[in-house]
Write a protein that holds these residues in place. Structure first.
Motif, mmCIF file in Angstrom:
data_model
loop_
_atom_site.group_PDB
_atom_site.id
_atom_site.type_symbol
_atom_site.label_atom_id
_atom_site.label_comp_id
_atom_site.label_asym_id
_atom_site.label_seq_id
_atom_site.Cartn_x
_atom_site.Cartn_y
_atom_site.Cartn_z
ATOM 1 N N LEU A 58 1.284 -16.299 -0.348
ATOM 2 C CA LEU A 58 0.933 -17.139 0.799
ATOM 3 C C LEU A 58 0.839 -16.340 2.098
ATOM 4 C CD1 LEU A 58 3.018 -20.393 0.161
ATOM 5 C CD2 LEU A 58 0.578 -20.041 -0.175
ATOM 6 N N ASN A 59 1.013 -15.038 1.995
ATOM 7 C CA ASN A 59 0.918 -14.179 3.175
ATOM 8 C C ASN A 59 -0.538 -14.103 3.644
ATOM 9 O OD1 ASN A 59 0.986 -12.105 5.077
ATOM 10 N ND2 ASN A 59 2.585 -10.995 3.979
ATOM 11 N N ASP A 60 -0.744 -14.296 4.936
ATOM 12 C CA ASP A 60 -2.110 -14.279 5.481
ATOM 13 C C ASP A 60 -2.668 -12.870 5.612
ATOM 14 O OD1 ASP A 60 -2.180 -17.031 5.684
ATOM 15 O OD2 ASP A 60 -1.357 -17.051 7.727
ATOM 16 N N ASP A 61 -1.810 -11.861 5.521
ATOM 17 C CA ASP A 61 -2.257 -10.484 5.652
ATOM 18 C C ASP A 61 -2.881 -10.029 4.331
ATOM 19 O OD1 ASP A 61 -2.729 -7.912 6.286
ATOM 20 O OD2 ASP A 61 -0.634 -7.310 6.564
ATOM 21 N N TYR A 62 -4.152 -9.636 4.369
ATOM 22 C CA TYR A 62 -4.859 -9.264 3.152
ATOM 23 C C TYR A 62 -4.751 -7.775 2.832
ATOM 24 C CZ TYR A 62 -6.900 -13.927 3.165
ATOM 25 O OH TYR A 62 -7.067 -15.283 3.140
ATOM 26 N N THR A 63 -4.042 -7.032 3.659
ATOM 27 C CA THR A 63 -3.868 -5.610 3.404
ATOM 28 C C THR A 63 -2.525 -5.353 2.726
ATOM 29 O OG1 THR A 63 -2.878 -5.236 5.591
ATOM 30 C CG2 THR A 63 -5.281 -5.009 5.383
ATOM 31 N N PHE A 64 -2.448 -4.249 2.013
ATOM 32 C CA PHE A 64 -1.209 -3.858 1.356
ATOM 33 C C PHE A 64 -0.623 -2.656 2.089
ATOM 34 C CE2 PHE A 64 -3.440 -6.245 -1.835
ATOM 35 C CZ PHE A 64 -2.432 -6.961 -2.473
ATOM 36 N N LYS A 65 0.676 -2.717 2.354
ATOM 37 C CA LYS A 65 1.344 -1.672 3.117
ATOM 38 C C LYS A 65 1.696 -0.493 2.223
ATOM 39 C CE LYS A 65 5.423 -0.833 6.000
ATOM 40 N NZ LYS A 65 6.675 -1.441 6.546
ATOM 41 N N LEU A 87 1.479 12.947 0.429
ATOM 42 C CA LEU A 87 0.335 13.495 1.156
ATOM 43 C C LEU A 87 0.040 12.637 2.383
ATOM 44 C CD1 LEU A 87 -2.024 14.431 -1.832
ATOM 45 C CD2 LEU A 87 -0.420 15.904 -0.596
ATOM 46 N N SER A 88 -0.417 11.417 2.164
ATOM 47 C CA SER A 88 -0.664 10.440 3.235
ATOM 48 C C SER A 88 -1.104 9.142 2.593
ATOM 49 C CB SER A 88 -1.738 10.943 4.218
ATOM 50 O OG SER A 88 -2.980 11.099 3.556
ATOM 51 N N ASN A 89 -0.977 8.048 3.367
ATOM 52 C CA ASN A 89 -1.433 6.725 2.910
ATOM 53 C C ASN A 89 -0.839 6.336 1.565
ATOM 54 O OD1 ASN A 89 -3.166 6.441 5.198
ATOM 55 N ND2 ASN A 89 -4.696 7.714 4.167
#
Length: 317
Positions: A58-65, A87-89
């Motif tokens: 139900l989280n409105d944020d569509y990105t994954f951390k 490395l990064s990301n």
């Protein structure tokens, strides 16, 4: 009376567009974020993994951390070999290259989150025996261009034929020997790569209609369905265990033929064929991913994507 009936009919039509909305608060348990690991390893490359956090549905944020502070240790055949470097990301890498027959295990620790682990084996590749191709020409189309010439300040335009496109289907038979001693899982990957100067285009479109793939060109009676399309082209050795088998698939191709006066260097094209022996976990992951994408969950139970990450989510394959 006729006017009353007309008004009643219009009122009924308007009611069809009237909808009510009721907001229902979620009263279930809000789950905590879990560690997500995505890693696909081969014996000729170093081990890499992408690590991130799951999010509540139900989280409105569509990105994954991405997780940047994970401690990921690599075990080969039960022995600790090294700790992966960030490395990064959320991309972590190790220096070790696993060998065929190795069992690789990753353990990830992140502060304030539950530890997770995942394990897979590096399987023995099957013996490739022979590759045969047969091309069937299916048609052609002229390459037209507009040429404008000026003579005595008068311009004229004409259409010239610079060459033609020839269309063909390349039918390919890849004969391989399945290993009788083990249960084998396969994935066929075929790409057509075109290099034009510094531009590279990779096309993965091909047809695998072989019986062991579960695909078929025959029209199945009943309502339309995408079940059985096998978009990842995975299969097992269930009906070919220990046998030599000719795997049949095809590619659509276009050849450019230019007239000598318009001749120029054409892009370089290469077809790559990769018959992969995969782990069972990776096979199940792709099968459920395919089923999830093609299912109509309005009329069926939700499909759970396969994971072999203990305590978390994701895949090590």
């Amino acid at each position: 009376m006729k006017k009353i009936n007309t008004y009643l009919w219009l009122l009924c039509c308007l009611l069809l567009f009237v909808a009510c909305e009721k907001q229902i608060d979620f009263t279930g348990k809000v789950t905590n974020s879990e560690i997500v690991i995505s890693s696909f390893i081969t014996p000729d490359s170093v081990i890499k993994a992408q690590v991130s956090e799951s999010r509540f549905f139900l989280n409105d944020d569509y990105t994954f951390k991405s997780i940047e502070n994970a401690i990921i240790t690599v075990y080969i055949n039960g022995s600790l070999r090294e700790t992966m470097q960030n490395l990064s990301n959320g991309i972590y890498t190790a220096s070790i290259k696993p060998k065929v027959g190795d069992v690789v295990k990753l353990i990830a620790k992140v502060s304030s989150m539950k530890d997770v682990s995942c394990e897979t084996d590096i399987v023995q590749p099957s013996e490739l025996i022979q590759l045969d191709t047969i091309s069937t020409w299916t048609g052609s189309k002229p390459i037209l261009d507009t040429v404008t010439t000026t003579i005595n300040n008068e311009s004229s335009t004409q259409i010239v034929v610079k060459g033609k496109y020839r269309f063909r289907t390349i039918n390919i038979t890849l004969t391989f020997k399945d290993n009788l001693a083990t249960q084998n899982y396969y994935r066929l990957v075929v790409d057509k790569t075109t290099v034009n100067g510094t531009k590279v285009n990779v096309n993965y479109e091909y047809s695998l209609d072989d019986i062991i793939s579960g695909n078929t060109k025959e029209v199945v009676p009943g309502p339309p369905s995408t079940i059985g399309k096998n978009v990842y082209h995975v299969f097992t050795d269930e009906i070919i265990n220990g046998k030599q088998y000719p795997l049949i698939f095809s590619i659509k191709d276009t050849i450019t033929v230019l007239e000598p006066v318009y001749a120029r260097p054409l892009p370089k094209r290469t077809i790559h064929i990769d018959l992969q022996n995969t782990s069972k976990s990776f096979y199940l992951y792709l099968k459920t991913l395919d089923a999830k994408a093609s299912a109509n969950e309005l009329f069926s139970e939700p499909i759970q994507i396969y994971t072999n990450v203990v305590g978390g989510i994701g895949i090590l394959g």
